[in-house]
Design an enzyme around this catalytic site. Structure first.
Site, PDB file in Angstrom:
ATOM      1  CB  SER A   1       7.047   0.632   6.512  1.00 21.63           C
ATOM      2  OG  SER A   1       5.705   0.193   6.607  1.00 21.63           O
TER       3      SER A   1
ATOM      4  CE1 TYR B   1       6.912   0.659   0.835  1.00 21.87           C
ATOM      5  CE2 TYR B   1       5.609  -0.538   2.464  1.00 21.87           C
ATOM      6  CZ  TYR B   1       6.208   0.629   2.037  1.00 21.87           C
ATOM      7  OH  TYR B   1       6.118   1.762   2.805  1.00 21.87           O
TER       8      TYR B   1
END
Ligand code: NAD
Ligand code: MG
Length: 285
Positions: A178, A191
C-alpha cells in the site's frame, strides 16, 4: 481521460469484510472491459482476497490472459461466486477456497487444495488484508493488533512457505502492499505497519529466491474503490475517498490489475524485489 466516479460518494457503511454487490457505485473490476492477449497462457494462479476488489480484478485479468485461478476469501460467498462466474466465462477453471487466513492450518490448506486441483502454482498473489480506522493508540486492542499482523503478514509468510515446493523456476510471487508502506496514515496505524512489513518482506524474499529463478514483487495501491473502504472507514472518509489524489478520484480495481499481469508474466522476467505504485499521481519515493 476516463470517466470513472469521483467524490463525493453516497454515504454507505458495511460490516467487515464488506460485500461488493452492495456498494454504490459498483467497483469496476474489468468485468466488461479487460481484454486479454494470452500473456499468462495455461499458468496456474492462487490469489487471496479474490472475491472482491483488487483481487477480483486480478482474477478476471489473469483468466482472460489464459490462467486457471484458485480464489481464497474469508466468507463473502456471493462475491466469490460472481468472480468465479467471470473466470469461467473466460473459459478457465476456478476453485473457491473460503476460510480464515489468520489460522495457520488454513494457509496450508489453500495451497494443498490449489495443488490438488491444478498440480502446481505458477503465480502466487498474496492480497487478502484486514484494516480498521482508529483515532487513538488506546483504541487499538492487543487482539486487533495481533490479528492484523496474522492476516496481513504472517499468513503471507505461511502461504509462501507452503507454496514454494510447488513453484518451479520462472514462477512469480506478488504481494499487495500500500502507499501506507512508506507514508503511514496515522488512523490506520496497525495496518500501515503491516504494509511496511510486506514491502520489506518482499524485498528480502526476492533476494532469497533469486537463485531459484522465482521473482517476488509488491504492488502499492493508493485509494481504490473496494469493500475494504466502506467496511472500515468512517462515513466522511468514504464520502471524499480519493479526492486528495492528483487525479482527484479513487482508482478502480481494474486500473490496478495490469501491473499484476506484467509482474506475473514472462515479460516481467527481470523484474524482482520491486514495489510498484498505482496511486493516481501521489508519488511513492
Ligand atoms: P477487498 O475487501 O475487496 O479485499 C480484501 C479481501 O481480503 C476480502 O475480500 C476478504 O475476503 C479477504 N480477507 C480479509 N480478512 C481475511 C481473513 N482473515 N482470511 C481470509 N481472507 C480475508 O479490498 P481491496 O481493497 O481490494 O483489498 C485488497 C488488497 O489491496 C489488500 O491487501 C489491501 O490492503 C490492499 N490495498 C487496498 C487499498 C484500497 O484503497 N482499497 C489501498 C492500498 C492497498
Ligand atoms: Mg471481499
Amino acid at each position: 481521460m476516463s470517466n470513472y466516479p469521483k467524490p463525493p460518494f453516497k454515504p454507505q457503511q458495511q460490516a467487515v469484510p464488506g460485500a461488493q454487490y452492495r456498494m454504490d457505485p459498483q467497483p469496476d473490476c474489468g468485468e466488461k472491459t479487460y481484454k486479454g492477449s494470452g500473456r499468462l497462457a495455461n499458468k496456474i494462479a492462487l490469489i487471496t482476497g479474490a472475491d472482491s476488489g483488487i483481487g477480483r480484478a486480478v482474477a478476471i485479468a489473469f483468466a482472460r490472459e489464459g490462467a486457471d485461478v484458485a480464489i481464497s476469501y474469508l466468507d463473502e460467498h456471493e462475491d466469490a461466486k460472481e468472480t468465479a462466474r467471470w473466470v469461467e466465462a473466460a473459459g478457465r477453471q476456478c476453485v473457491l477456497l473460503p476460510g480464515d487466513l489468520s489460522r495457520q492450518p488454513h494457509c496450508a490448506a489453500i495451497v494443498n487444495d490449489t495443488v490438488e486441483a491444478f498440480g502446481r502454482i505458477d503465480i502466487l498473489v498474496n492480497n487478502a488484508a484486514f484494516q480498521m480506522t482508529h483515532e487513538t493508540l488506546e483504541e487499538i486492542s492487543d487482539e486487533e493488533w495481533v490479528k492484523t499482523f496474522d492476516v496481513n503478514v504472517t499468513a503471507m509468510f505461511r502461504i509462501c512457505k507452503a507454496a514454494l515446493p510447488h513453484m518451479a523456476e520462472g514462477s512469480s510471487i506478488i504481494n499487495t502492499s500500500s502507499v501506507n508502506s512508506d507514508a503511514p496514515n496515522p488512523t490506520l496505524l496497525c495496518y500501515a505497519t503491516t504494509k511496511g512489513a510486506i514491502a520489506n518482506f518482499t524485498a528480502g524474499l526476492a533476494q532469497l529466491l533469486g537463485k531459484r529463478g522465482i521473482r517476488v514483487n509488491s504492488v502499492a495501491p493508493g485509494p481504490i474503490w473496494t469493500p475494504l473502504i466502506v467496511s472500515t472507514m468512517p462515513e466522511e472518509s468514504v464520502k471524499n475517498f480519493g479526492g486528495n489524489t492528483p487525479l482527484g478520484r479513487p482508482g478502480q480495481p481494474v486500473e490496478v490489475a495490469p501491473i499484476y499481469v506484467l509482474l506475473a508474466s514472462d515479460e516481467g522476467s527481470y523484474i524482482s524485489g520491486e514495489r510498484y505504485g498505482v496511486t493516481g499521481g501521489k508519488p511513492i519515493l
